[in-house]
Design an enzyme around this catalytic site. Structure first.
Site, short mmCIF file in Angstrom:
data_model
loop_
_atom_site.label_atom_id
_atom_site.label_comp_id
_atom_site.label_asym_id
_atom_site.label_seq_id
_atom_site.Cartn_x
_atom_site.Cartn_y
_atom_site.Cartn_z
N ASN A 14 -9.45 -8.51 -15.15
CA ASN A 14 -8.07 -8.09 -14.87
C ASN A 14 -7.98 -7.21 -13.64
O ASN A 14 -8.17 -6.02 -13.69
CB ASN A 14 -7.47 -7.36 -16.07
CG ASN A 14 -7.03 -8.30 -17.15
OD1 ASN A 14 -7.17 -9.50 -17.01
ND2 ASN A 14 -6.53 -7.76 -18.22
N GLN A 15 -7.69 -7.84 -12.53
CA GLN A 15 -7.72 -7.16 -11.24
C GLN A 15 -6.58 -6.17 -11.06
O GLN A 15 -5.52 -6.49 -10.57
CB GLN A 15 -7.68 -8.19 -10.14
CG GLN A 15 -8.95 -8.48 -9.40
CD GLN A 15 -10.11 -7.58 -9.62
OE1 GLN A 15 -10.96 -7.90 -10.40
NE2 GLN A 15 -10.21 -6.48 -8.95
N VAL A 18 -7.44 -0.42 -9.05
CA VAL A 18 -8.78 0.17 -9.14
C VAL A 18 -9.83 -0.93 -9.15
O VAL A 18 -10.85 -0.85 -8.46
CB VAL A 18 -8.89 1.04 -10.41
CG1 VAL A 18 -10.34 1.43 -10.67
CG2 VAL A 18 -8.02 2.29 -10.27
N GLY A 19 -9.60 -1.97 -9.94
CA GLY A 19 -10.56 -3.06 -10.02
C GLY A 19 -10.73 -3.79 -8.70
O GLY A 19 -11.85 -4.18 -8.33
N LYS A 200 -12.18 14.55 -16.01
CA LYS A 200 -11.13 13.58 -15.67
C LYS A 200 -10.01 13.62 -16.70
O LYS A 200 -8.83 13.46 -16.36
CB LYS A 200 -11.73 12.17 -15.58
CG LYS A 200 -10.72 11.07 -15.21
CD LYS A 200 -10.17 11.25 -13.80
CE LYS A 200 -9.07 10.24 -13.46
NZ LYS A 200 -9.53 8.84 -13.41
N ASN A 208 -0.88 13.59 -15.08
CA ASN A 208 -0.10 12.45 -15.55
C ASN A 208 1.07 12.92 -16.40
O ASN A 208 2.20 12.44 -16.24
CB ASN A 208 -0.99 11.49 -16.35
CG ASN A 208 -1.71 10.49 -15.47
OD1 ASN A 208 -1.13 9.53 -14.99
ND2 ASN A 208 -3.00 10.72 -15.25
#
EC number: 1.-.-.-
Length: 297
Positions: A14-15, A18-19, A200, A208
């Site tokens: 699943n592009q 980030v990918g 993180k 967020n």
């Protein structure tokens, strides 16, 4: 080396933005062959590749070695690494495991490049005989149109921090980790991925949440008296919770995180991007774990 969206032969699941960047950095040196699994952006990427505009590396057009729309197209390929860079949303977990199972072989290493604490745990349970790595991304990036990736800022010296999660052989896992991060200077091997995940998590929970609540990017939040008060309160509470759970989080982490964002260009966080686009939010990954830990305490 072959990667399902990674380098050697690598497959990337699943592009996402980030990918796409991870796949590009793993392939660009020429030591790996990368297959990307794309969904809504398949036609654009298959035809023209990824068009990247980045503050770190400039503008590039990246064409993966192979672009697939369905994992069954590549189920007979022997992948050295399989990378999952999907959104960490519980509704997709079962699908992700069932898809990845079709391309995992005994020697395949799985990298979870997702938000949250131990998102890779579902892979360690599903594939106990395989090496599983955990990765963290410290880039601000988005897919502004199909196949068009914009990377505006970063808050750490390296883009990706990767560590060992589980493996039948510590020596084998260490070798596979070194092999992966050697493909590009954007990747850094870390000794204790749990501490990095918690740092993180503090970052994600703080910025967020604050940006989504205020519907504003990080600079606008930090320029507001109420915003900086909210940011510090969220960060300190998450930091204290980590210490209470035995995490060896370095002193000064809260100040360091805030300073990183003060010195960085404005960041439209992933949760704010999803909120504005009407997409599902990564609430379980970013906030659900905290509720679980609070119940434990």
């Amino acid at each position: 080396m072959v990667v399902h969206s990674l380098g050697s032969t690598n497959l990337q699941e699943n592009q996402s933005a980030v990918g796409a960047i991870a796949a590009w950095r793993l392939q660009h040196a020429g030591y790996s062959r990368v297959t990307t699994l794309c969904r809504s952006n398949y036609d654009a990427v298959k035809t023209s590749g990824f068009r990247l505009s980045t503050s770190l590396w400039g503008k590039h057009i990246y064409k993966p070695d192979r672009v697939a729309n369905d994992i069954r197209e590549v189920k007979h390929t022997e992948f050295d690494y399989v990378v999952d860079a999907t959104k960490n949303i519980s509704a997709t977990w079962t699908l992700s495991i069932s898809e990845i199972r079709q391309v995992v072989r005994p020697r395949t290493t799985i990298l979870s490049l997702q938000n949250g604490m131990q998102p890779e745990r579902r892979f360690t349970k599903a594939f106990p005989a395989n090496t599983v790595l955990a990765g963290i991304c410290f880039l601000s990036c988005s897919q502004i149109s199909p196949g068009c990736i914009l990377q505006t800022s970063h808050i750490r010296p390296h883009a990706f921090y990767i560590g060992m999660s589980s493996s039948p052989s510590f020596r084998d896992a260490k070798q596979k980790l070194r092999r992966l991060v050697s493909l590009d200077s954007s990747f850094l091997a870390v000794r204790d991925i749990r501490i990095q995940q918690w740092i993180k998590l503090i970052t994600n929970v703080t910025f967020n949440s604050a940006t989504a609540l205020m519907n504003a990017h990080t600079r606008d939040v930090l320029d507001s008296a109420s915003g900086i008060e909210l940011v510090r309160a969220l960060a300190e509470e998450c930091y204290e919770l980590g210490l209470a759970l035995g995490m060896a989080i370095p002193q000064g982490t809260v100040d360091s995180i805030i300073e990183d964002f003060l010195s960085a260009p404005p960041v439209v966080t992933s949760m704010l991007q999803d909120l504005r686009a009407g997409r599902p939010l990564e609430l379980d990954a970013l906030l659900g774990k905290l509720k679980t830990y609070l119940v434990i305490l």
